[in-house]
Design a protein around this motif. Structure first.
Motif, PDB file in Angstrom:
ATOM      1  N   ASP A 193       0.812  -1.201  -0.345  1.00 45.88           N
ATOM      2  CA  ASP A 193       0.028   0.121   0.068  1.00 45.88           C
ATOM      3  C   ASP A 193       0.671   1.172   0.276  1.00 45.88           C
ATOM      4  OD1 ASP A 193      -2.653  -0.625   0.266  1.00 45.88           O
ATOM      5  OD2 ASP A 193      -3.286  -0.893   1.858  1.00 45.88           O
ATOM      6  N   ALA A 194       2.481   0.832   0.458  1.00 48.51           N
ATOM      7  CA  ALA A 194       2.706   2.553   0.924  1.00 48.51           C
ATOM      8  C   ALA A 194       3.037   2.845  -0.614  1.00 48.51           C
ATOM      9  CB  ALA A 194       4.198   1.908   1.664  1.00 48.51           C
ATOM     10  N   PRO A 195       3.454   2.413  -1.451  1.00 48.98           N
ATOM     11  CA  PRO A 195       3.565   3.586  -2.886  1.00 48.98           C
ATOM     12  C   PRO A 195       2.077   4.279  -3.640  1.00 48.98           C
ATOM     13  CG  PRO A 195       4.780   1.662  -3.354  1.00 48.98           C
ATOM     14  CD  PRO A 195       4.341   1.242  -1.975  1.00 48.98           C
ATOM     15  N   ILE A 196       1.268   2.901  -3.425  1.00 46.27           N
ATOM     16  CA  ILE A 196      -0.227   3.692  -3.598  1.00 46.27           C
ATOM     17  C   ILE A 196      -0.409   5.305  -3.198  1.00 46.27           C
ATOM     18  CG2 ILE A 196      -2.805   3.273  -3.569  1.00 46.27           C
ATOM     19  CD1 ILE A 196      -1.969   0.630  -4.659  1.00 46.27           C
ATOM     20  N   PHE A 197       0.265   4.976  -1.177  1.00 42.48           N
ATOM     21  CA  PHE A 197      -0.061   6.298  -0.083  1.00 42.48           C
ATOM     22  C   PHE A 197       1.297   7.557  -0.899  1.00 42.48           C
ATOM     23  CE2 PHE A 197      -2.371   3.151   2.490  1.00 42.48           C
ATOM     24  CZ  PHE A 197      -4.390   4.146   3.001  1.00 42.48           C
ATOM     25  N   GLN A 198       2.010   7.088  -0.469  1.00 43.54           N
ATOM     26  CA  GLN A 198       2.909   8.323  -1.374  1.00 43.54           C
ATOM     27  C   GLN A 198       2.364   8.673  -2.873  1.00 43.54           C
ATOM     28  OE1 GLN A 198       6.376   6.429   0.382  1.00 43.54           O
ATOM     29  NE2 GLN A 198       5.458   5.531   1.998  1.00 43.54           N
ATOM     30  N   ASN A 199       2.421   8.055  -3.617  1.00 42.61           N
ATOM     31  CA  ASN A 199       2.524   8.365  -4.370  1.00 42.61           C
ATOM     32  C   ASN A 199       1.741   9.678  -4.854  1.00 42.61           C
ATOM     33  OD1 ASN A 199       4.571   6.943  -5.650  1.00 42.61           O
ATOM     34  ND2 ASN A 199       3.099   5.437  -6.728  1.00 42.61           N
ATOM     35  N   ALA A 200       0.050   9.124  -4.241  1.00 44.30           N
ATOM     36  CA  ALA A 200      -1.095   9.939  -4.187  1.00 44.30           C
ATOM     37  C   ALA A 200      -0.475  11.389  -2.865  1.00 44.30           C
ATOM     38  CB  ALA A 200      -2.294   9.680  -3.695  1.00 44.30           C
ATOM     39  N   PHE A 201      -0.294  11.577  -2.030  1.00 41.73           N
ATOM     40  CA  PHE A 201      -0.338  11.887  -1.379  1.00 41.73           C
ATOM     41  C   PHE A 201       1.686  13.090  -1.803  1.00 41.73           C
ATOM     42  CE2 PHE A 201      -0.932  11.013   3.145  1.00 41.73           C
ATOM     43  CZ  PHE A 201      -2.286   9.781   2.494  1.00 41.73           C
ATOM     44  N   ASN A 202       1.877  12.223  -2.635  1.00 40.09           N
ATOM     45  CA  ASN A 202       3.402  13.700  -3.361  1.00 40.09           C
ATOM     46  C   ASN A 202       2.163  14.307  -4.402  1.00 40.09           C
ATOM     47  OD1 ASN A 202       5.453  12.508  -1.661  1.00 40.09           O
ATOM     48  ND2 ASN A 202       5.700  11.296  -4.318  1.00 40.09           N
ATOM     49  N   LYS A 203       1.202  13.849  -4.946  1.00 43.58           N
ATOM     50  CA  LYS A 203       0.542  14.820  -5.531  1.00 43.58           C
ATOM     51  C   LYS A 203      -0.281  15.614  -4.841  1.00 43.58           C
ATOM     52  CE  LYS A 203       0.201  11.342  -9.643  1.00 43.58           C
ATOM     53  NZ  LYS A 203      -0.494  10.137  -9.702  1.00 43.58           N
TER      54      LYS A 203
END
Ligand code: SF4
Ligand code: SF4
Lengths: 432, 396
Positions: free
Chosen positions: B342-352
């Motif tokens: 899940d981490a990349p999903i969250f982190q990519n979204a939170f970067n945006k």
């Protein structure tokens, strides 16, 4: 000479089938065929064909990338994008490949999915993988089919009904919507009839390891044999023809008393017969295999060749109950079986194929296989008094294949098998 | 009324009583009672309660149980919690338990259920397949069948037939339990200094090993205490912790995060106790359907629920916004596929989205967190120093 030509015949057929599929995929835009990404365990090949779609299997892309030595780079690419070092490397390899332009094994770009069909069988990572893909392909239609786990070593009518309801009320209507094709049950039944036929043949093929010497290696060659039935050809006449041809070739080897064919020719002496649990390593597949055939070890059965379906116990797709058959098929895949069932199945293989040993190849990536393997190994050792061996590697991450470690462990294991054999022979002599 | 300190101390004892003494006593008090152990994350404890049982959460041995036998079952690259669960069980800590439930959260817990079955541990072992189809007439029905299966197991032991009245009563008790836990979080959103997150953790975790009536009595008192203006505010940022839902971080780590300059205003440490948002209907004559509908419509986001129709990154972002948090700490158990994937999903979204975060991994048995503390401290400072600046993201 004749035997060489026949051996090549099945390989040629398989190669053509696979390259035709990839060519069709490359032309999908022109032909208007819809592209369906799905996974091997619980793949709904017959349904995909009923709707004239073309399947893409992300696991196959990953393992092909590993065999072409590209997976290491892809994995690093995914890790640059916040993917952890410690998760299934199939996922990372696929994500990395996507980030690098999604160029498939034939060098052509793999088309984007119209449908993400997740039959979520036997592995939670599939679910996470598709959550990741959905974010990359926001226009794809996601179809989720929940396959209940055989937690109590059985498939209950409720479990089957749950799946059938999903097919009827979710999967089929969505597929109709995406493809514009009306569901044709008669067509599905025709595919299922051919599936059952292919399943009969593949069961016979894997049963030939009862012979001594075994005419095939059910793991290293087995992974090629399961190709057509697992990657979208189950349910076609081509698959039936392929397996018939393969069976014919193998029976010719049996008639001549020949052992399996390896990349370096025929294996001369069969010294050890093993049952292997766990997927193979793909990054160093040839080297890995060589350690075995150099030592005269042949794999007479493996769990990995059952991930796309377990046919050993007589189960077949039944065209008279089409949706129930699809449901049962999904629930029957190896990793959807519970640990006691796995133990029973592998114990039966050890007995039926008179194996000298049971070997676990524990894959760092795969909790679905690996969690519980040590308990399984101990139980099988206790139950059958068979010598057990244990090695560790990974599917597609080259960082986790240590040739010398694996070789040393296997050498000690084979020595142990040898000693057991000598002791066994001595005891027999004394008893006589 | 007991003092807050007394209650917290009591809960500390209970939360980490790895011999599950209260459950043992409770069972001995009356004929026909059953104790059922369940693994993380969520299980509808109401149904066990209605069947004259006590559902006890087995959250692993943390850093308080030495692993000897458990390691022989698992390769080094598998998370820690299944080893400590096995260690507890094989060492007899749960010999008063009648059965075990394994919610469908990941392949590790799933296969652990198979090991329990193989070794014939307990009178029953049930892997509980939560639906990933969210239509009430499909997934909902399947879920009800799963619950009925559990109830059949219990009936075989104590003969109790669960009636809608009993179930509605039990649901009511757990509704109250969830309401009070939410009240604590709501108070802490504005006044996090009134009760530390470490104390909250102990209080909620205690509820996993004692009868709900007793836990509710404790919670009533906690709520009364923290409704008053107690404690002294400190200059800390507010953060949400996400990803630590199954294998639990050591308490020292939970404490260290707040000590390093963060108020944790929401988290998923004890996700199971907070899984259902809002009440479950207690007025129906089909209470299992009510539980199932609530699961389908009112579950919090989790790594174990297929989320395509309700993406988790937006749900977490909403929690961050609603709680007025300054950022997120992603904490994942080492080798935990669901959390780490899940981490990349969250982190990519939170970067945006411009939500600040850091990420680290832990293991339940590790109680050295100097590096993590420094990392959290830097995160907190960066937010405090650059409050009015554009977003800074730090990815550990
Ligand atoms: S965890 Fe195992 S079964 Fe699941 S996707 Fe990875 S390799 Fe396949
Ligand atoms: S920590 Fe993660 S991988 Fe391990 S049992 Fe829990 S959810 Fe599964």
């Amino acid at each position: 000479m004749a035997q060489e030509a026949q051996k090549e015949m099945s390989m040629i057929i398989q190669k053509e089938m696979v390259s035709d599929l990839f060519n069709e995929l490359a032309r999908a835009k022109e032909t208007g065929k819809k592209v369906c990404y799905t996974f091997i365990p619980g793949n709904l090949s017959e349904l995909i064909r009923t709707f004239d779609m073309l399947p893409v299997y992300p696991e196959i892309n990953a393992l092909q990338s590993a065999m072409r030595k590209k997976s290491g780079g892809y994995i690093k690419e995914a890790e640059k994008h916040a993917h952890s070092e410690d998760v299934c490397t199939y996922v990372k390899c696929d994500v990395g490949m996507m980030l690098k332009g999604n160029i498939g094994p034939t060098g052509e770009k793999i088309p984007e999915p119209d449908v993400l069909l997740l039959s979520y069988t036997g592995c939670f990572t599939f679910m996470k993988w598709f959550e990741t893909l959905k974010r990359e392909y926001p226009n794809a239609k996601v179809i989720m089919v929940h396959t209940p786990y055989q937690e109590n070593s059985e498939i209950t009518p409720e479990m089957t009904q749950y799946m059938v309801k999903q097919f009827k009320e979710v999967v089929i209507p969505k597929l109709e919507e995406v493809t514009g094709i009306k569901y044709d049950e008669a067509k599905l039944k025709r595919h299922l009839t051919l599936s059952a036929e292919a399943e009969d043949w593949i069961t016979r093929i894997f049963d030939t390891t009862k012979h001594r010497p075994s005419p095939i290696d059910a793991y290293f060659a087995g992974v090629y044999y399961i190709g057509p039935i697992n990657i979208g050809f189950r349910g076609t006449q081509e698959a039936v023809d392929y397996y018939k041809e393969l069976y014919k070739e193998i029976m010719e080897r049996v008639a001549k008393g020949l052992g399996p064919i390896t990349p370096e020719g025929e294996m001369k002496e069969e010294k050890f017969r093993l049952v292997v649990e766990g997927p193979p390593n793909w990054t160093n597949f040839r080297e890995f295999w060589k350690i075995f055939y150099d030592m005269g070890a042949v794999i007479v059965a493996s769990s990995y060749t059952k991930v796309g379906g377990v046919y050993d116990n007589g189960w077949r797709h039944d065209p008279e109950r089409p949706l129930e058959a699809l449901a049962e098929y999904c629930m029957n895949c190896y990793t959807n079986m519970n640990i006691p069932q796995r133990i029973d199945l592998l114990s039966k293989c050890i007995k039926d194929y008179q194996a000298d040993g049971y070997l676990t190849n524990s894959i760092k990536s795969c909790n679905s296989f690996s969690a519980g393997q040590l308990a399984m190994m101990r139980e099988i050792e206790d139950r059958l008094e068979v010598p057990v061996g244990f090695i560790e590697s990974d599917l597609v991450d080259p960082r986790y294949f240590s040739y010398s470690n694996i070789k040393n462990r296997l050498e000690s294991y084979f020595q142990m098998l040898d000693q057991r054999r000598v002791i066994g022979a001595d005891i027999k002599e004394v008893e006589a | 009324m007991k003092s807050l300190e007394q209650i917290v101390n009591e809960c500390k004892e209970l939360a980490f009583d790895l011999h599950f003494t209260r459950a043992k006593e409770w069972k001995a008090e009356q004929e026909g009672r059953v104790v059922v152990g369940y693994m993380p994350i969520y299980f509808p404890r109401e149904i066990i309660h209605a069947a004259n049982g006590l559902a006890v959460g087995i959250m692993g041995g943390g850093d308080r149980k030495q692993i000897i036998k458990g390691d022989a079952y698992y390769q080094s690259y598998i998370c820690h919690i299944p080893r400590s669960i096995l260690e507890l069980v094989l060492d007899g800590h749960t010999e008063h338990f009648d059965g075990y439930i394994f919610p469908s959260i990941c392949d590790v817990i799933r296969n652990l259920s198979g090991i329990f079955k193989q070794q014939k541990i307990g009178k029953f072992v049930k892997y509980m397949d939560f639906p990933q189809n969210f239509l009430p007439e499909i997934g909902g029905v399947f879920y009800q069948q799963e619950m009925e299966h559990v109830l059949r197991y219990i009936k075989e032991i104590n003969g109790v037939e669960v009636t809608p009245e009993r179930l509605n009563h039990s649901i009511g008790l757990y509704n109250r339990n969830r309401q009070m836990i939410e009240f604590i979080y709501d108070i802490r959103q504005d006044f996090p200094w009134r009760l530390s997150i470490e104390d909250v953790y102990h209080i909620i975790r205690a509820g996993m090993v004692i009868p709900v009536e007793e836990h509710n009595a404790l919670l009533e008192q906690v709520c009364a205490h923290i409704a008053k203006p107690i404690g002294v505010p400190q200059d800390k940022i507010k953060i949400v912790v996400s990803g630590a839902f199954c294998e639990q971080p050591a308490v020292g780590l939970i404490r260290a995060i707040e000590q390093a300059g963060c108020y944790v205003v929401d988290d998923d440490y004890m996700l199971g106790s907070r899984m259902i948002e809002g009440d479950i209907d207690t007025t129906t004559d089909r209470p299992l359907e009510a539980i199932s509908t609530a699961y389908i419509n009112q579950s919090r986001y989790s790594s174990c629920i297929y989320d395509v129709s309700n993406p988790k990154e937006f749900r977490l972002a909403k929690i961050v916004k609603d709680r007025g948090a300054d950022g997120v700490i992603f904490a994942s158990a080492s080798f935990c596929d669901p959390s780490l994937l899940d981490a990349p999903i969250f982190q990519n979204a939170f970067n945006k989205m411009g939500i600040r975060y850091i990420a680290f991994q832990y293991s339940e048995n590790i109680n050295q967190f100097k590096v993590i503390k420094e990392q959290v401290g830097t995160f907190s400072d960066s937010i405090k120093l650059w409050e009015d600046e554009p977003v800074v993201t730090i990815n550990a």
